[in-house]
Design a protein around this motif. Structure first.
Motif, PDB file in Angstrom:
ATOM      1  N   LEU B 126       0.824  -1.209   0.000  1.00 39.84           N
ATOM      2  CA  LEU B 126       0.000   0.000   0.000  1.00 39.84           C
ATOM      3  C   LEU B 126       0.858   1.260   0.000  1.00 39.84           C
ATOM      4  N   SER B 127       0.326   2.302  -0.590  1.00 40.58           N
ATOM      5  CA  SER B 127       0.893   3.643  -0.430  1.00 40.58           C
ATOM      6  C   SER B 127      -0.147   4.441   0.351  1.00 40.58           C
ATOM      7  N   LEU B 128       0.111   4.665   1.608  1.00 37.58           N
ATOM      8  CA  LEU B 128      -0.865   5.321   2.476  1.00 37.58           C
ATOM      9  C   LEU B 128      -0.800   6.832   2.286  1.00 37.58           C
ATOM     10  N   LEU B 129      -1.974   7.441   2.184  1.00 37.92           N
ATOM     11  CA  LEU B 129      -2.049   8.888   1.969  1.00 37.92           C
ATOM     12  C   LEU B 129      -2.745   9.512   3.166  1.00 37.92           C
ATOM     13  N   LEU B 130      -1.999  10.256   3.955  1.00 38.66           N
ATOM     14  CA  LEU B 130      -2.579  10.944   5.108  1.00 38.66           C
ATOM     15  C   LEU B 130      -2.786  12.398   4.694  1.00 38.66           C
ATOM     16  N   SER B 131      -3.940  12.658   4.098  1.00 40.26           N
ATOM     17  CA  SER B 131      -4.169  13.962   3.490  1.00 40.26           C
ATOM     18  C   SER B 131      -5.670  14.216   3.393  1.00 40.26           C
ATOM     19  N   ALA B 132      -6.042  15.478   3.461  1.00 39.98           N
ATOM     20  CA  ALA B 132      -7.446  15.830   3.260  1.00 39.98           C
ATOM     21  C   ALA B 132      -7.798  15.772   1.780  1.00 39.98           C
ATOM     22  N   THR B 133      -6.780  15.853   0.914  1.00 37.93           N
ATOM     23  CA  THR B 133      -7.000  15.779  -0.539  1.00 37.93           C
ATOM     24  C   THR B 133      -6.083  14.694  -1.118  1.00 37.93           C
ATOM     25  N   PRO B 134      -6.382  13.429  -0.806  1.00 35.56           N
ATOM     26  CA  PRO B 134      -5.461  12.354  -1.223  1.00 35.56           C
ATOM     27  C   PRO B 134      -5.307  12.246  -2.740  1.00 35.56           C
ATOM     28  N   GLY B 135      -6.336  12.626  -3.489  1.00 34.93           N
ATOM     29  CA  GLY B 135      -6.271  12.517  -4.940  1.00 34.93           C
ATOM     30  C   GLY B 135      -5.137  13.333  -5.536  1.00 34.93           C
ATOM     31  N   ARG B 136      -4.708  14.333  -4.798  1.00 31.09           N
ATOM     32  CA  ARG B 136      -3.641  15.205  -5.289  1.00 31.09           C
ATOM     33  C   ARG B 136      -2.325  14.454  -5.487  1.00 31.09           C
ATOM     34  N   TRP B 137      -2.150  13.336  -4.730  1.00 32.18           N
ATOM     35  CA  TRP B 137      -0.853  12.651  -4.750  1.00 32.18           C
ATOM     36  C   TRP B 137      -0.838  11.412  -5.631  1.00 32.18           C
ATOM     37  N   LEU B 138      -1.973  11.114  -6.217  1.00 34.58           N
ATOM     38  CA  LEU B 138      -2.026   9.874  -7.009  1.00 34.58           C
ATOM     39  C   LEU B 138      -1.039   9.901  -8.171  1.00 34.58           C
ATOM     40  N   ALA B 139      -0.900  11.069  -8.802  1.00 30.79           N
ATOM     41  CA  ALA B 139      -0.007  11.161  -9.960  1.00 30.79           C
ATOM     42  C   ALA B 139       1.458  11.037  -9.553  1.00 30.79           C
ATOM     43  N   SER B 140       1.745  11.269  -8.265  1.00 29.46           N
ATOM     44  CA  SER B 140       3.141  11.205  -7.824  1.00 29.46           C
ATOM     45  C   SER B 140       3.577   9.778  -7.502  1.00 29.46           C
ATOM     46  N   LEU B 141       2.611   8.886  -7.394  1.00 31.28           N
ATOM     47  CA  LEU B 141       2.953   7.513  -7.008  1.00 31.28           C
ATOM     48  C   LEU B 141       3.541   6.761  -8.197  1.00 31.28           C
ATOM     49  N   PRO B 142       4.453   5.851  -7.946  1.00 29.45           N
ATOM     50  CA  PRO B 142       5.018   5.068  -9.054  1.00 29.45           C
ATOM     51  C   PRO B 142       3.955   4.178  -9.693  1.00 29.45           C
ATOM     52  N   ALA B 143       4.211   3.762 -10.927  1.00 23.41           N
ATOM     53  CA  ALA B 143       3.251   2.916 -11.644  1.00 23.41           C
ATOM     54  C   ALA B 143       3.023   1.627 -10.857  1.00 23.41           C
ATOM     55  N   GLY B 144       1.782   1.191 -10.787  1.00 17.25           N
ATOM     56  CA  GLY B 144       1.462  -0.052 -10.086  1.00 17.25           C
ATOM     57  C   GLY B 144       1.289   0.118  -8.594  1.00 17.25           C
ATOM     58  N   ALA B 145       1.418   1.353  -8.091  1.00 19.02           N
ATOM     59  CA  ALA B 145       1.249   1.573  -6.654  1.00 19.02           C
ATOM     60  C   ALA B 145      -0.211   1.375  -6.266  1.00 19.02           C
ATOM     61  N   ARG B 146      -0.435   1.141  -5.005  1.00 22.84           N
ATOM     62  CA  ARG B 146      -1.785   0.851  -4.516  1.00 22.84           C
ATOM     63  C   ARG B 146      -2.144   1.884  -3.447  1.00 22.84           C
ATOM     64  N   PRO B 147      -2.706   3.022  -3.859  1.00 14.86           N
ATOM     65  CA  PRO B 147      -2.968   4.091  -2.892  1.00 14.86           C
ATOM     66  C   PRO B 147      -4.102   3.738  -1.941  1.00 14.86           C
ATOM     67  N   GLN B 148      -3.984   4.205  -0.720  1.00 15.83           N
ATOM     68  CA  GLN B 148      -5.030   3.980   0.272  1.00 15.83           C
ATOM     69  C   GLN B 148      -5.070   5.171   1.226  1.00 15.83           C
ATOM     70  N   GLU B 149      -6.195   5.825   1.281  1.00 15.87           N
ATOM     71  CA  GLU B 149      -6.356   6.962   2.188  1.00 15.87           C
ATOM     72  C   GLU B 149      -6.463   6.447   3.621  1.00 15.87           C
ATOM     73  N   VAL B 150      -5.815   7.136   4.547  1.00 11.96           N
ATOM     74  CA  VAL B 150      -5.932   6.774   5.971  1.00 11.96           C
ATOM     75  C   VAL B 150      -6.085   8.046   6.800  1.00 11.96           C
ATOM     76  N   ALA B 151      -6.555   7.849   8.012  1.00  9.68           N
ATOM     77  CA  ALA B 151      -6.609   8.951   8.973  1.00  9.68           C
ATOM     78  C   ALA B 151      -5.495   8.740   9.993  1.00  9.68           C
ATOM     79  N   ALA B 152      -5.108   9.809  10.662  1.00 15.16           N
ATOM     80  CA  ALA B 152      -3.996   9.716  11.612  1.00 15.16           C
ATOM     81  C   ALA B 152      -4.264   8.669  12.682  1.00 15.16           C
ATOM     82  N   GLY B 153      -5.520   8.581  13.130  1.00 10.04           N
ATOM     83  CA  GLY B 153      -5.864   7.640  14.197  1.00 10.04           C
ATOM     84  C   GLY B 153      -5.772   6.185  13.770  1.00 10.04           C
ATOM     85  N   GLU B 154      -5.708   5.933  12.483  1.00 12.65           N
ATOM     86  CA  GLU B 154      -5.633   4.550  12.001  1.00 12.65           C
ATOM     87  C   GLU B 154      -4.198   4.044  11.887  1.00 12.65           C
TER      88      GLU B 154
END
Lengths: 201, 471
Positions: B126-154
């Motif tokens: 997984l590539s965990l995204l701790l962000s209010a706008t996680p979609g902003r970072w999808l283009a920065s992830l390497p090809a084949g990455a598996r993005p997953q939004e998380v909250a700090a408490g998780e």
């Protein structure tokens, strides 16, 4: 003459010496063939030794029993004691292999089994010899003895219970087989002691 | 009168309904970060129990295929709870699977159950995204990455939870995570990217990099990298976590471990032949004393062979812990080579996973598995944070532990002398070219400048602190 001296005199006879040597060589060969090398560290030496012991002791005891069916009481008793002694003297080889192989079979099963097998097979051999004598087929003993051993294996495989097969019982506890062994040994003792009483009378 | 009776009946019905709801309680189950399960990795497991007495949780994974048939892995946990909310957390290794189901029972009653669709199987980390706008970072992830939004408490503070995490991006737009969870994620092998500028609520995170002017720091088996938004892609492609699985395989599977001590065939056969010869000679020439003497020799031989050949225990265990460290923190992975001589069910006193596909179960008392005669199995425990006893202190190699470290090798410089406890030494180029075979193929996986050493049971890998990733 005391019984120990009688046994010593029986054991020094050529046939006993040759068969004991052959028996020990068979076990040594099994040990040498199955002892693990560095490339294959799994130690299954005891299983090979147990099968070899079951085969050699079974044939030897059945053969002696069948050939001595017409012998006198003293000779039959001495050979019974001699076969039990052979079984006991080969036990250290089996214990060594058992110790290193660490099988799941209990040692309390392994220790008495060879002597019991030898005496039970001897009893069966005596019965076999009597039958062959009665039907005048005594010269066929060299063929009938291994055939009888094979028959025991086949019978057990057919009925699915380990009653007579010494090979299965050699590596796995079997209460039906133990019962058969004890019955055979008890019959042997009764048979020999009855003859002693008759001859005494 | 009639209205009064109706009211009474309604009250009873409502009270009964409330009682039933309270008894039924509520179960929340989650495997993986927001149910994103990573195959071939430890996954966080979270069970929330509301208003129920003690429950028994069981998770069954079938590792088999159509060809092999069912190969079950069973996880069992008893969650003791009083009335109220109880949160049970653990990490569970999820192998490749064909079915995965779970059940929660209280007594004989099943209160919740579920399955996970096999089509959701995915072994990409997984590539965990701790962000209010996680979609902003999808283009920065390497090809084949598996993005997953998380909250700090998780974000867990246990290293095993990050076994299936490749990266964690924190841009400061969401609430700040705890420092411990970020350090744990990095030490467990994830690349933690801090996108600058971060708000003051995240200032503690940037302090992790105060000693690193380059904006990146190796920590444990992973990295902490600080970069502006446009450098996230480069930060992710330029750094990667330590290849833990490959290293464990290289280090642990090449050697025939947990083998009992054994005598050579020649020795055993020679001793047996000597015994046979003595017995035959005693019976032939021993006279009246021949039989008792032969029996006595037999008893002595049996006793000696038992003492010499019998292994001490039916199950031979050889533990070995691999510790990968950098930046003062390490990731320790306990392993256990196990050999059952008689075979049968074997219990290991801690929860571990099998390195091979075979049926086993995890319970409160440890790991249970059924082995064949003399079968050897390699078990791997949960990764956890540890202090690396072998560490780089500038250009000097330090032994921070209490045991002498042997077979010291610095990649690029060669073998080094043993390192005594509490001592440090600047490694020098060695003329010795032969490397100790104990490391197997591990050395080929490590970057130049890595130091490795062992004390027989612990294998230490001290990664070079600062340089750009060369893994």
């Amino acid at each position: 003459m005391n019984p120990l001296r009688q046994l010593v005199q029986r054991i020094v006879l050529p046939d006993a010496q040759q068969y004991l040597t052959l028996y020990l060589i068979a076990l040594l060969f099994a040990l040498m063939a199955s002892w693990p090398t560095a490339a294959a560290p799994v130690n299954d030496a005891w299983f090979a030794l147990a099968y070899a012991r079951a085969a050699a002791l079974g044939l030897l005891s059945l053969g002696y029993g069948a050939t001595l069916a017409a012998a006198d009481r003293r000779e039959q008793r001495l050979v019974a004691a001699m076969l039990a002694l052979f079984a006991l003297l080969a036990l250290p080889l089996e214990i060594a292999a058992y110790a290193a192989s660490y099988p799941a079979t209990a040692l309390s099963w392994v220790l008495p089994l060879p002597a019991l097998t030898a005496l039970a097979m001897y009893a069966l051999g005596l019965l076999l010899g009597k039958v062959l004598l009665a039907i005048r087929l005594h010269p066929l003993i060299p063929i009938v003895v291994p055939a009888a051993l094979a028959g025991m294996v086949a019978l057990d495989m057919t009925i699915g219970v380990n009653l007579l097969n010494p090979f299965t019982a050699a590596v796995r506890v079997s209460w039906p087989h133990l019962t058969m062994l004890l019955l055979a040994v008890l019959t042997l003792f009764v048979f020999l002691s009855q003859r002693i009483q008759k001859e005494a009378v | 009168m009639f209205k009064g009776a109706v009211r009474l009946l309604l009250t009873i019905v409502v009270l009964c309904g409330w009682g039933a709801a309270a008894q039924t309680g509520e179960i929340e189950f989650e495997l993986g970060f927001r149910s994103a399960v990573v195959e071939n990795a430890w996954n966080p497991l979270r069970l929330v129990v509301r208003d129920l007495p003690t429950v028994e949780f069981e998770l069954r994974v079938d590792q088999g295929t159509l060809r092999s048939g069912s190969i079950p892995l069973t996880y069992f946990a008893r969650v003791d709870t009083s009335r109220g909310i109880t949160v049970f957390e653990d990490e569970l290794f999820i192998p490749p699977w064909s079915s995965l189901s779970w059940t929660v029972r209280t007594g004989a009653r099943t209160v919740a159950s579920g399955t996970i669709d096999p089509r959701l199987r995915d072994e990409r980390p997984l590539s965990l995204l701790l962000s209010a706008t996680p979609g902003r970072w999808l283009a920065s992830l390497p090809a084949g990455a598996r993005p997953q939004e998380v909250a700090a408490g998780e974000l867990s503070e246990r290293a095993a939870a990050y076994s299936g995490v490749a990266a964690l991006i924190i841009d400061g737009s969401a609430s700040a995570p705890t420092l411990e969870s970020i350090v744990t994620a990095a030490a467990a092998g994830a690349v933690v990217v801090l996108v600058e500028p971060l708000p003051t609520s995240h200032a503690a995170l940037l302090e992790l990099l105060t000693a690193s002017p380059g904006g990146y720091e190796r920590l444990g088996a992973g990295w902490i990298v600080s970069t502006p938004a446009e450098g996230v892609s480069q930060a992710l492609s330029g750094h990667s976590g330590f290849p833990l699985e490959e290293s464990l395989r290289a280090l642990l599977t090449g050697e025939e471990r947990a083998a009992p001590p054994a005598l050579s065939r020649l020795t055993v056969v020679a001793a047996a032949a000597l015994y046979a010869l003595v017995v035959v000679l005693l019976l032939r020439f021993g006279g009246d004393a021949g039989i008792p003497s032969a029996l006595l020799v037999g008893i002595m031989t049996a006793t000696a062979s038992w003492l010499l050949l019998r292994p001490d225990r039916p199950v031979i265990e050889q533990p070995r812990t691999v510790v990968v460290s950098a930046g003062g923190l390490g990731l320790a992975v306990p392993t256990l080579a196990l050999r059952s001589l008689p075979g049968g069910e074997t219990l290991v006193g801690q929860q571990m996973r099998s390195a091979e596909v075979l049926p086993y179960s995890l319970q409160g008392d440890g790991t249970r598995l059924t082995l064949g005669r003399w079968q050897r199995e390699l078990l791997v425990g949960q990764p956890e944070l540890a202090l690396g006893e072998l560490a780089w202190s500038g250009e000097r190699l330090t032994n921070l532990g209490e045991r002498v470290l042997r077979d010291v090798i610095v990649l690029g410089l060669g073998p080094q002398p043993p390192l005594r406890p509490g001592t440090e030494r600047r490694p020098v180029a060695s003329e010795e070219t032969s490397l100790p075979p104990i490391y197997g193929e591990l050395l080929a996986l490590l970057p130049a400048g890595t130091a490795v050493a062992n004390d027989g049971q612990h294998f230490f890998v001290a990664l070079p602190a600062g340089m750009e990733d060369t893994l």
